[in-house]
Design an enzyme around this catalytic site. Sequence first.
Site, PDB file in Angstrom:
ATOM      1  N   GLU A  25       0.828  -1.216   0.000  1.00 24.86           N
ATOM      2  CA  GLU A  25       0.000   0.000   0.000  1.00 24.86           C
ATOM      3  C   GLU A  25       0.862   1.267   0.000  1.00 24.86           C
ATOM      4  O   GLU A  25       2.075   1.221   0.283  1.00 24.86           O
ATOM      5  CB  GLU A  25      -0.944   0.012   1.207  1.00 24.86           C
ATOM      6  CG  GLU A  25      -0.233   0.055   2.546  1.00 24.86           C
ATOM      7  CD  GLU A  25      -1.091   0.669   3.662  1.00 24.86           C
ATOM      8  OE1 GLU A  25      -1.583   1.805   3.494  1.00 24.86           O
ATOM      9  OE2 GLU A  25      -1.228   0.013   4.713  1.00 24.86           O
ATOM     10  N   LYS A 160      -3.002  -1.508  15.857  1.00 25.91           N
ATOM     11  CA  LYS A 160      -2.511  -0.698  16.978  1.00 25.91           C
ATOM     12  C   LYS A 160      -3.636  -0.491  17.965  1.00 25.91           C
ATOM     13  O   LYS A 160      -4.800  -0.403  17.570  1.00 25.91           O
ATOM     14  CB  LYS A 160      -2.092   0.675  16.468  1.00 25.91           C
ATOM     15  CG  LYS A 160      -0.895   0.664  15.556  1.00 25.91           C
ATOM     16  CD  LYS A 160      -0.413   2.083  15.361  1.00 25.91           C
ATOM     17  CE  LYS A 160       0.909   2.130  14.646  1.00 25.91           C
ATOM     18  NZ  LYS A 160       0.801   2.144  13.196  1.00 25.91           N
TER      19      LYS A 160
HETATM   20  N1  PSU Z   1      -2.581   1.758  10.702  1.00 26.72           N
HETATM   21  C1  PSU Z   1      -1.249   1.736  10.781  1.00 26.72           C
HETATM   22  N2  PSU Z   1      -0.519   2.266   9.762  1.00 26.72           N
HETATM   23  C2  PSU Z   1      -1.113   2.805   8.646  1.00 26.72           C
HETATM   24  C3  PSU Z   1      -2.544   2.801   8.574  1.00 26.72           C
HETATM   25  C4  PSU Z   1      -3.233   2.275   9.617  1.00 26.72           C
HETATM   26  O1  PSU Z   1      -0.715   1.250  11.745  1.00 26.72           O
HETATM   27  O2  PSU Z   1      -0.417   3.285   7.749  1.00 26.72           O
HETATM   28  C5  PSU Z   1      -3.219   3.345   7.341  1.00 26.72           C
HETATM   29  C6  PSU Z   1      -3.552   2.207   6.364  1.00 26.72           C
HETATM   30  O3  PSU Z   1      -3.435   2.695   5.052  1.00 26.72           O
HETATM   31  C7  PSU Z   1      -4.999   1.906   6.674  1.00 26.72           C
HETATM   32  C8  PSU Z   1      -5.516   3.294   6.966  1.00 26.72           C
HETATM   33  O4  PSU Z   1      -5.704   1.277   5.632  1.00 26.72           O
HETATM   34  O5  PSU Z   1      -4.477   3.929   7.692  1.00 26.72           O
HETATM   35  C9  PSU Z   1      -6.809   3.271   7.755  1.00 26.72           C
HETATM   36  O6  PSU Z   1      -7.346   4.551   7.792  1.00 26.72           O
HETATM   37  P1  PSU Z   1      -8.807   4.762   8.413  1.00 26.72           P
HETATM   38  O7  PSU Z   1      -8.685   4.403   9.851  1.00 26.72           O
HETATM   39  O8  PSU Z   1      -9.105   6.211   8.185  1.00 26.72           O
HETATM   40  O9  PSU Z   1      -9.718   3.842   7.667  1.00 26.72           O
END
Ligand code: PSU
Length: 304
Positions: A25, A160
């Site tokens: 990603e 996390k």
């Molecule tokens: N959690 C992490 N590192 C990240 C992300 C989440 O520990 O880089 C990023 C990923 O791309 C994940 C996104 O898909 O954040 C999720 O965002 P949201 O919670 O807004 O859906």
Amino acid sequence: MNKYLDISPEVQLALREGKPVVALESTIISHGMPYPKNVETALMVEQCIRDNGAVPATIAIIGGRLKAGLSRDEIEHLGKSGRAVTKVSRRDLPAVVARGIDGATTVTTTMIIAHMAGIKIFATGGIGGVHRGAETTMDISADLEELAQTPVMVVCAGAKSILDLGLTLEYLETKGVPVIGYGTEELPAFYTRKSGFSVDYRVDSPKELADMFRAQRGLDYKGGMLVTNPIPEEYSMDKDVIDAAIEQALKECKEQGIHGKDTTPFLLAKVVELTGGDSLESNIKLVLNNAKLAALTAKELAEN
Ligand code: PSU
Ligand code: MN
């Protein structure tokens, strides 16, 4: 092939020949880590996948085109732009494509584009999930819905504890997403190997992972699979240190009224800031660990 999709020549050749390919990603590059560590990490992760016998396909949107396989310059561009690049989840894709702009793909959009390209497996650090307090905010990452409907195996290090891990597991169960522990019965919590929550199944080899994924495909229903791979012991963080940083980050997030798609990037950056970069080093190591497992599993999947 989808008319908005460009697959790099290297990835195209690998897919045509049935060679193992691993998707990666780009939100982790633009929004997940600071420059220049983000670019260094993205390139190291690609190299790690090559060293383990597969072809990396980093995914992003460049000038409105969906890309499977980025050049070094494109990775550098996303890393340097950082949070100025649009973070693209499922609902953002049409706008970014129609406007012809750049976008960093989250777990959700990386799964969508990987599947369009014919890539079965994807490695990252952590996924989005059910946020703490979601019972009132309803902040639940689209990543969970994507896992429920797109047939891609996602290899991560758990989630996390900026998230509510218990509710995240409940949501995945409701949606029929298998949560696999690699060499563990316990859901890893990203920076640490343990969370206190159980995974659905423990698996101990890339072959077993490939067998389970093939069975899921053979059963002919939609949805992917979540593989949670604990951070190697030597790089895991002290639980009290990381928990304190996360609590502080959550507090500041609330005080500053951060919400919506900015929440996760804010919390990620805050945790790095509060731990003086120690968490960033752990983050890099666990992504490499996941890339290796994904490459070895992609090899098993390519075998038949
Ligand atoms: N959690 C992490 N590192 C990240 C992300 C989440 O520990 O880089 C990023 C990923 O791309 C994940 C996104 O898909 O954040 C999720 O965002 P949201 O919670 O807004 O859906
Ligand atoms: Mn959200």
